[in-house]
Design a protein around this motif. Structure first.
Motif, short mmCIF file in Angstrom:
data_model
loop_
_atom_site.label_atom_id
_atom_site.label_comp_id
_atom_site.label_asym_id
_atom_site.label_seq_id
_atom_site.Cartn_x
_atom_site.Cartn_y
_atom_site.Cartn_z
N CYS A 115 0.80 -1.20 -0.16
CA CYS A 115 0.11 -0.05 -0.16
C CYS A 115 0.92 1.19 0.13
O CYS A 115 2.06 1.22 0.33
N ASN A 120 -3.38 2.43 1.86
CA ASN A 120 -4.18 2.77 0.60
C ASN A 120 -3.78 1.53 -0.14
O ASN A 120 -2.60 1.75 -0.76
N LYS A 157 -8.42 1.81 2.13
CA LYS A 157 -8.48 3.33 1.83
C LYS A 157 -8.52 3.81 3.17
O LYS A 157 -9.30 3.97 3.77
N ASP A 158 -7.34 4.62 3.38
CA ASP A 158 -7.14 5.44 4.41
C ASP A 158 -7.28 4.62 5.81
O ASP A 158 -7.68 4.81 6.85
N LEU A 207 -10.18 9.69 -2.76
CA LEU A 207 -8.86 9.25 -2.24
C LEU A 207 -7.46 10.02 -2.16
O LEU A 207 -7.45 10.56 -3.26
N TYR A 227 -3.82 10.84 -0.13
CA TYR A 227 -2.80 10.46 0.79
C TYR A 227 -1.65 11.41 0.64
O TYR A 227 -0.63 11.08 1.32
#
Length: 306
Positions: free
Chosen positions: A74, A79, A96-97, A150, A152
Motif C-alpha cells: 500500500c 491505501n 482506503k485510509d 482518495l 494520501y
C-alpha cells in the motif's frame, strides 16, 4: 518525475533493513523472494506520486497451517491491498485510509495456495470523486472504482510504499512499481549472461574487485535463450542493473557508474555510492522501450570511481 522500481525479490533492495531473502524456484518465478515484518516500511520514494502502478508476486502457503501471516502492499496510510489467512482460504481486502472498502473472502477460485500468485494494481489520488482504485489477482479483476475520494498526499507516510509480509508463510517477489502505466503482463526476468568483459580482478566466485578508478565490468546478454523462451518481439520496458553485494573495502574507490555499451559507444546512467557494509547492494533502474531481439549486441555493467 517518472520513476520505475524493479526488484526480483531481494530484501536488500528495500529502503528498510532487517528483511529476509529466500531462495528457491518453488517460491518465485525469479528464484528469489523476501519477507520483512516492519509496517509502513518498504520503498521510500523521493516524491509523492499522484498515482501508483504496481505488480508483484506472492507465494502463499496453505492457510490452514500458517502462523501470524499478513501481507500489506500500500501507499500512505494503508491505501492498497491487505492479504491475510482465514481458516481454509486467504482473504483479500482493499483498503482506503486504513478502512476496509472491499473484501473478497471466497478466494478459492482466485488464489492458489502453496503456489505463486500475481497481483496488479493502480491507485490514483482524487479529491473530487475522481480517485482510482483498481486491483487484479491472477488475471481476475476483483475491484475497479474510478470515483473514489482518495487522498494520501497529506499522510506522514505519503512517500512510502509499504511492502510487508509478517512471516515466511507469504513471500514477495517480482516487484515492479511506477508512477507511469504498467501492463498486468509485465514481469521481472533475470537476464542470462553470455559473456563478461572486465579489467577488474576476477575473484573466482562470481564476484569482481576493482582496484583502480575507471575499471569496468561489462556483460552481454544471452539473447538467443531469451528469444527461445519469450519470443524476439516481446517488449522490454525497463532495465535494472544490480550489484549484490556491492561495497567498498577501503578509502578511495566508493562509486559505481551504471553503463551500457552498444556499437562501440558507452552511455553512462546513474552514479551510486557504495557502502562499506559487505551486505550492501547497488541498483540502477531505468525505463526503456525495445524488443528482446534489440538486446543483442548490447553490454551492461559498471565503472568504478571515486
Amino acid at each position: 518525475m517518472a520513476f520505475k522500481y524493479i526488484n526480483p525479490g531481494y530484501a536488500e533492495l528495500l529502503s528498510v533493513r532487517g528483511g529476509t531473502t529466500v531462495t528457491g524456484e518453488q517460491y518465485s518465478k525469479t528464484g528469489i523472494s523476501f519477507w520483512q515484518t516492519q509496517m509502513n516500511r518498504g520503498l521510500l520514494l523521493s516524491e509523492i506520486p499522484t498515482e501508483l502502478y504496481g505488480r508483484f508476486d506472492v507465494f502463499l502457503k496453505n492457510p490452514t497451517i500458517v502462523e501470524d501471516a499478513l501481507v500489506w502492499v500500500c501507499i500512505g496510510y494503508y491505501n492498497g491491498i491487505k492479504i491475510s489467512p482465514d481458516r481454509t482460504v486467504w482473504d483479500i481486502e482493499i483498503r482506503k485510509d486504513g478502512r476496509n472498502i472491499y473484501s473478497l473472502s471466497d478466494t478459492a477460485g482466485v488464489i492458489r495456495t502453496d503456489a505463486v500468485n500475481t497481483l496488479w494494481f493502480h491507485i490514483k489520488q482524487g479529491k473530487h470523486a475522481d480517485g482510482i482504485m483498481h486491483v487484479m489477482v491472477n488475471g481476475y479483476e476483483i475491484y475497479h472504482a474510478q470515483n473514489e475520494e482518495l487522498w494520501y498526499a497529506g499522510d506522514s507516510e505519503a512517500k512510502t510504499v509499504t511492502l510487508c509480509s509478517k512471516s515466511s508463510d507469504a513471500l514477495l517477489s517480482n516487484l515492479i512499481l511506477s508512477n507511469e502505466e504498467i501492463s498486468p503482463r509485465e514481469q521481472v526476468i533475470m537476464l542470462p549472461v553470455k559473456e563478461t568483459h572486465t579489467n577488474m580482478t576476477d575473484c573466482g566466485d562470481g564476484s569482481y574487485e576493482a582496484t583502480a578508478a575507471n575499471q569496468e565490468l561489462l556483460q552481454s546478454v544471452d539473447t538467443a535463450s531469451l528469444i527461445t523462451q519469450y519470443g524476439a518481439d516481446s517488449r522490454v520496458t525497463g532495465i535494472s542493473l544490480l550489484g549484490n553485494p556491492a561495497y567498498c573495502t577501503a578509502e578511495g574507490l566508493c562509486a559505481l557508474m551504471a553503463l551500457e555499451k552498444s556499437g562501440g559507444n558507452i552511455t553512462e546512467y546513474g552514479r551510486h555510492i557504495a557502502e562499506q557494509n559487505p551486505n550492501s547492494t547497488v541498483m540502477d533502474t531505468r525505463t526503456v522501450s525495445m524488443t528482446i531481439a534489440e538486446l543483442s549486441g548490447r553490454q551492461f555493467g559498471w565503472r568504478a570511481g571515486t
